[in-house]
Motif scaffolding. Sequence first.
Motif, PDB file in Angstrom:
ATOM      1  N   ASP A 167      61.673  45.286  27.346  1.00 43.58           N
ATOM      2  CA  ASP A 167      60.802  45.231  26.158  1.00 43.58           C
ATOM      3  C   ASP A 167      61.196  44.059  25.255  1.00 43.58           C
ATOM      4  O   ASP A 167      60.326  43.379  24.696  1.00 43.58           O
ATOM      5  CB  ASP A 167      60.904  46.529  25.345  1.00 43.58           C
ATOM      6  CG  ASP A 167      60.060  47.658  25.942  1.00 43.58           C
ATOM      7  OD1 ASP A 167      59.016  47.360  26.541  1.00 43.58           O
ATOM      8  OD2 ASP A 167      60.458  48.821  25.793  1.00 43.58           O
ATOM      9  N   ALA A 222      60.105  40.832  26.833  1.00 41.41           N
ATOM     10  CA  ALA A 222      58.662  40.599  26.695  1.00 41.41           C
ATOM     11  C   ALA A 222      58.303  40.042  25.325  1.00 41.41           C
ATOM     12  O   ALA A 222      57.230  39.469  25.146  1.00 41.41           O
ATOM     13  CB  ALA A 222      57.898  41.900  26.944  1.00 41.41           C
ATOM     14  N   MET A 223      59.191  40.212  24.343  1.00 36.71           N
ATOM     15  CA  MET A 223      58.983  39.621  23.020  1.00 36.71           C
ATOM     16  C   MET A 223      59.596  38.223  22.946  1.00 36.71           C
ATOM     17  O   MET A 223      59.561  37.584  21.894  1.00 36.71           O
ATOM     18  CB  MET A 223      59.604  40.494  21.922  1.00 36.71           C
ATOM     19  CG  MET A 223      59.187  41.953  21.922  1.00 36.71           C
ATOM     20  SD  MET A 223      57.405  42.242  21.727  1.00 36.71           S
ATOM     21  CE  MET A 223      57.163  41.817  20.002  1.00 36.71           C
ATOM     22  N   LEU A 245      56.839  36.538  21.164  1.00 33.15           N
ATOM     23  CA  LEU A 245      55.690  36.696  22.060  1.00 33.15           C
ATOM     24  C   LEU A 245      55.028  38.031  21.776  1.00 33.15           C
ATOM     25  O   LEU A 245      55.689  39.069  21.814  1.00 33.15           O
ATOM     26  CB  LEU A 245      56.155  36.654  23.514  1.00 33.15           C
ATOM     27  CG  LEU A 245      56.843  35.374  23.978  1.00 33.15           C
ATOM     28  CD1 LEU A 245      57.349  35.540  25.417  1.00 33.15           C
ATOM     29  CD2 LEU A 245      55.868  34.194  23.899  1.00 33.15           C
ATOM     30  N   PHE A 246      53.744  38.013  21.512  1.00 30.35           N
ATOM     31  CA  PHE A 246      53.014  39.249  21.265  1.00 30.35           C
ATOM     32  C   PHE A 246      51.996  39.482  22.386  1.00 30.35           C
ATOM     33  O   PHE A 246      51.739  38.607  23.210  1.00 30.35           O
ATOM     34  CB  PHE A 246      52.307  39.189  19.910  1.00 30.35           C
ATOM     35  CG  PHE A 246      53.251  39.035  18.749  1.00 30.35           C
ATOM     36  CD1 PHE A 246      54.315  39.915  18.583  1.00 30.35           C
ATOM     37  CD2 PHE A 246      53.086  38.016  17.823  1.00 30.35           C
ATOM     38  CE1 PHE A 246      55.196  39.793  17.506  1.00 30.35           C
ATOM     39  CE2 PHE A 246      53.955  37.884  16.742  1.00 30.35           C
ATOM     40  CZ  PHE A 246      55.013  38.766  16.587  1.00 30.35           C
ATOM     41  N   ARG A 247      51.386  40.668  22.354  1.00 31.65           N
ATOM     42  CA  ARG A 247      50.369  40.992  23.364  1.00 31.65           C
ATOM     43  C   ARG A 247      49.004  40.418  23.002  1.00 31.65           C
ATOM     44  O   ARG A 247      48.118  40.365  23.840  1.00 31.65           O
ATOM     45  CB  ARG A 247      50.212  42.514  23.466  1.00 31.65           C
ATOM     46  CG  ARG A 247      51.418  43.221  24.004  1.00 31.65           C
ATOM     47  CD  ARG A 247      51.161  44.727  24.035  1.00 31.65           C
ATOM     48  NE  ARG A 247      52.321  45.418  24.580  1.00 31.65           N
ATOM     49  CZ  ARG A 247      52.405  46.734  24.728  1.00 31.65           C
ATOM     50  NH1 ARG A 247      51.397  47.503  24.363  1.00 31.65           N
ATOM     51  NH2 ARG A 247      53.482  47.279  25.242  1.00 31.65           N
ATOM     52  N   ASN A 248      48.834  40.068  21.737  1.00 32.53           N
ATOM     53  CA  ASN A 248      47.470  39.848  21.255  1.00 32.53           C
ATOM     54  C   ASN A 248      47.026  38.387  21.183  1.00 32.53           C
ATOM     55  O   ASN A 248      46.043  38.086  20.528  1.00 32.53           O
ATOM     56  CB  ASN A 248      47.285  40.511  19.880  1.00 32.53           C
ATOM     57  CG  ASN A 248      48.177  39.862  18.827  1.00 32.53           C
ATOM     58  OD1 ASN A 248      48.971  38.985  19.160  1.00 32.53           O
ATOM     59  ND2 ASN A 248      48.045  40.296  17.595  1.00 32.53           N
ATOM     60  N   ALA A 286      52.352  37.977  26.015  1.00 33.50           N
ATOM     61  CA  ALA A 286      53.251  38.475  27.059  1.00 33.50           C
ATOM     62  C   ALA A 286      53.435  39.977  26.937  1.00 33.50           C
ATOM     63  O   ALA A 286      53.286  40.558  25.861  1.00 33.50           O
ATOM     64  CB  ALA A 286      54.613  37.782  26.966  1.00 33.50           C
ATOM     65  N   ILE A 287      53.765  40.604  28.064  1.00 28.51           N
ATOM     66  CA  ILE A 287      54.074  42.043  28.135  1.00 28.51           C
ATOM     67  C   ILE A 287      54.991  42.217  29.333  1.00 28.51           C
ATOM     68  O   ILE A 287      54.980  41.381  30.242  1.00 28.51           O
ATOM     69  CB  ILE A 287      52.769  42.876  28.283  1.00 28.51           C
ATOM     70  CG1 ILE A 287      53.019  44.365  28.007  1.00 28.51           C
ATOM     71  CG2 ILE A 287      52.143  42.673  29.664  1.00 28.51           C
ATOM     72  CD1 ILE A 287      51.729  45.192  27.920  1.00 28.51           C
ATOM     73  N   ASP A 288      55.779  43.274  29.329  1.00 33.38           N
ATOM     74  CA  ASP A 288      56.567  43.535  30.545  1.00 33.38           C
ATOM     75  C   ASP A 288      55.850  44.582  31.388  1.00 33.38           C
ATOM     76  O   ASP A 288      55.111  45.425  30.886  1.00 33.38           O
ATOM     77  CB  ASP A 288      57.995  43.956  30.209  1.00 33.38           C
ATOM     78  CG  ASP A 288      58.085  45.364  29.659  1.00 33.38           C
ATOM     79  OD1 ASP A 288      57.295  45.685  28.742  1.00 33.38           O
ATOM     80  OD2 ASP A 288      58.919  46.147  30.130  1.00 33.38           O
ATOM     81  N   SER A 315      55.954  47.604  32.927  1.00 31.58           N
ATOM     82  CA  SER A 315      56.641  48.882  33.075  1.00 31.58           C
ATOM     83  C   SER A 315      55.690  49.940  33.618  1.00 31.58           C
ATOM     84  O   SER A 315      56.080  50.789  34.399  1.00 31.58           O
ATOM     85  CB  SER A 315      57.242  49.334  31.747  1.00 31.58           C
ATOM     86  OG  SER A 315      56.266  49.321  30.734  1.00 31.58           O
ATOM     87  N   ASP A 316      54.418  49.861  33.228  1.00 25.83           N
ATOM     88  CA  ASP A 316      53.428  50.833  33.711  1.00 25.83           C
ATOM     89  C   ASP A 316      52.693  50.333  34.954  1.00 25.83           C
ATOM     90  O   ASP A 316      51.932  51.078  35.555  1.00 25.83           O
ATOM     91  CB  ASP A 316      52.377  51.109  32.623  1.00 25.83           C
ATOM     92  CG  ASP A 316      52.952  51.925  31.481  1.00 25.83           C
ATOM     93  OD1 ASP A 316      54.057  52.469  31.639  1.00 25.83           O
ATOM     94  OD2 ASP A 316      52.303  51.995  30.434  1.00 25.83           O
ATOM     95  N   HIS A 336      46.619  46.591  28.431  1.00 23.85           N
ATOM     96  CA  HIS A 336      47.171  46.552  27.065  1.00 23.85           C
ATOM     97  C   HIS A 336      47.000  45.162  26.448  1.00 23.85           C
ATOM     98  O   HIS A 336      46.644  45.031  25.280  1.00 23.85           O
ATOM     99  CB  HIS A 336      48.665  46.908  27.064  1.00 23.85           C
ATOM    100  CG  HIS A 336      48.965  48.316  27.478  1.00 23.85           C
ATOM    101  ND1 HIS A 336      48.211  49.393  27.077  1.00 23.85           N
ATOM    102  CD2 HIS A 336      49.958  48.825  28.260  1.00 23.85           C
ATOM    103  CE1 HIS A 336      48.716  50.502  27.597  1.00 23.85           C
ATOM    104  NE2 HIS A 336      49.772  50.185  28.315  1.00 23.85           N
ATOM    105  N   SER A 389      47.798  55.408  36.932  1.00 29.01           N
ATOM    106  CA  SER A 389      48.764  56.015  36.028  1.00 29.01           C
ATOM    107  C   SER A 389      50.073  56.132  36.794  1.00 29.01           C
ATOM    108  O   SER A 389      50.218  56.974  37.668  1.00 29.01           O
ATOM    109  CB  SER A 389      48.259  57.376  35.595  1.00 29.01           C
ATOM    110  OG  SER A 389      49.251  58.020  34.848  1.00 29.01           O
ATOM    111  N   TYR A 390      51.005  55.275  36.460  1.00 33.22           N
ATOM    112  CA  TYR A 390      52.258  55.257  37.195  1.00 33.22           C
ATOM    113  C   TYR A 390      53.104  56.456  36.812  1.00 33.22           C
ATOM    114  O   TYR A 390      53.233  56.802  35.642  1.00 33.22           O
ATOM    115  CB  TYR A 390      53.016  53.959  36.894  1.00 33.22           C
ATOM    116  CG  TYR A 390      54.331  53.882  37.623  1.00 33.22           C
ATOM    117  CD1 TYR A 390      54.358  53.737  38.999  1.00 33.22           C
ATOM    118  CD2 TYR A 390      55.530  53.986  36.930  1.00 33.22           C
ATOM    119  CE1 TYR A 390      55.558  53.684  39.675  1.00 33.22           C
ATOM    120  CE2 TYR A 390      56.732  53.933  37.594  1.00 33.22           C
ATOM    121  CZ  TYR A 390      56.749  53.786  38.966  1.00 33.22           C
ATOM    122  OH  TYR A 390      57.948  53.746  39.625  1.00 33.22           O
TER     123      TYR A 390
END
Lengths: 344, 344
Positions: free
Chosen positions: A83, A86-87, A155-158, A228-230, A232-233, A241, A339-340
């Motif tokens: 997490d 990813a930031m 780094l954000f998701r948006n 960016a995002i990691d 995980s799901d 997301h 859905s992991y």
Amino acid sequence: MARRKATQSIQEFPLIRQLQRRHERRSPLIRKGIGDDAAVVSIPAGDWAVLTTDLLTEGIHFNLHTASPASIGYRAAMANLSDIAAMGSTPRFLLISIAIPAAIRTADIHALYRGLMSACDQHDVRLIGGDTSSSRRGLFLSITLLGTTPQGHALFRNGACVGDGIYVTGTLGDSLAGLQLLTDHHAPHRGTRLTKTDRDFLIERHRHPTARVREGLWLNQSQLATAAIDLSDGLSGDLRHVCEASRVGAVIDLARLPISSACRAYADRQKTDSGALALAGGEDYELLFTVAPRDEQKLERQARTRRFQVTKIGTIRPRRFGLQTVASDGTKAPLPVTSYRHFT
Amino acid sequence: MARRKATQSIQEFPLIRQLQRRHERRSPLIRKGIGDDAAVVSIPAGDWAVLTTDLLTEGIHFNLHTASPASIGYRAAMANLSDIAAMGSTPRFLLISIAIPAAIRTADIHALYRGLMSACDQHDVRLIGGDTSSSRRGLFLSITLLGTTPQGHALFRNGACVGDGIYVTGTLGDSLAGLQLLTDHHAPHRGTRLTKTDRDFLIERHRHPTARVREGLWLNQSQLATAAIDLSDGLSGDLRHVCEASRVGAVIDLARLPISSACRAYADRQKTDSGALALAGGEDYELLFTVAPRDEQKLERQARTRRFQVTKIGTIRPRRFGLQTVASDGTKAPLPVTSYRHFT
């Protein structure tokens, strides 16, 4: 961090204090570590603080009958490190809270901590505190990780924009294949045999994933990533997301998904589609990120120089486009909603 | 803060996101709140970060049959606020992780959050993130609170010196009396009757304790305290922590313990000693602190000006002296070892 006295298993508390002291490491940034009302740390001048927390519960996130305590600890720490990665931030300080049922063996708690700290040691993350409790109802683990990043740089998701390339680090689906190998080991081999090397690689990728901290720092510092995002799901869920946060759509080119030869061999054996594994598989802890078209060449050049594996797997589209996949024959389909199930 | 998909009660997740968004408040210090891989916050320039975390487990720290969800939430937040107060720091950001069993009602989770946030709102603390999970084994709550303090200024446990005065804020034993009133309500009145006002006061002190944040900030900024701790385990236990950390002994003057008239009336009714309640009672969340002899007058003067109730209850002694109490008739005795049972 008040030391609550519990009504049972109070003998656990000296154990935890011993564990925390064993795993405590000095750092010039730590002004007060374990053993006061709170921990006190320096944040590098002008940096932002980056905080993430995870709660892991027995029977939901892990099962002590099928996963080793060391692996549970390692993966719990790695999920949080990922997490922070990813930031685009530097992970620094860890707080561990644990609720311990009477039935747990002391050796298992030692192993859990060893697993946690072996993941943290890879990134110079220091244990600064936590809380302990008895539990009447199974093992619960709560981890909080504090990272730092220079002010104005995260780094954000948006931030994904229409036209941006969609990239991932590493290979996808390995962890899910490893999990299936661990849990479905009585399933018949439907196709070709899997070599021991491939099998060990996939299980290792599940048990000991690597948070992409160096890659995240590079993407942040170079200002080459727009979002960016990691993972995980799983790609399918996590891309969703990013697209929701950025109010965009996306198309994923299935032929471009980076899939390891071991994962391909596993998919062959199972007579299943390795692309589906790559889309659905969670806990790969690779990074998914987006890059403006004008920066794609520069990004790929820098990645080669740094020996980071990055692969362009698609493109950001307008929101009305939704989320689609395109196969090698040009067939388009909606990105599956998966859905992991994080259970081992 | 990865959003794990759980194997059951997945319908809880929209609820939690809704709750977190409802309780999220803007702040210029929050660069990214709920909804990314991690939260990003500004730390005031040159400040240290102060971190505390608590894990609360059903059946150990609380019991849903005897305490309301709102009260559980309120007290959980206050315990963490009190830890930050004891460091002389400003509480700022909160992370809430919660594992929810299927049997819990949605209304109870709403009430738990309302309780948490009503404690935080008193101190302008902002919710910035957390994690949620289903639970097969009861309700678990993990809270992490981040505070800040100017570099070089924090109250620790280990600064008490021989000769320092030992002080506490407020009154002691009220919370324990309130707890006993709540749990032993079928016990016969052995002595005089307790007025409704006294009864309500004691129960309120248990249900809604106040973290001494303003007092902690004053003690830190004024540099009048040499050591500090919050009274979560009770005077007897928490003084021991200060003395161990500072490598000193102490004597407590029982006649000086600040005890409310309600607590005295309760002790009379129970034909028990109010001093024993004050020594053993946990969760008062008052501050215990030590002051150099040359600063005692100044401290007491400043406290009067600020309308803070502080009481000198003893003196730090050399370590070989151990921990003692002295009664009004001059009788000395070892400080009792008590273990407060945080269970309602």
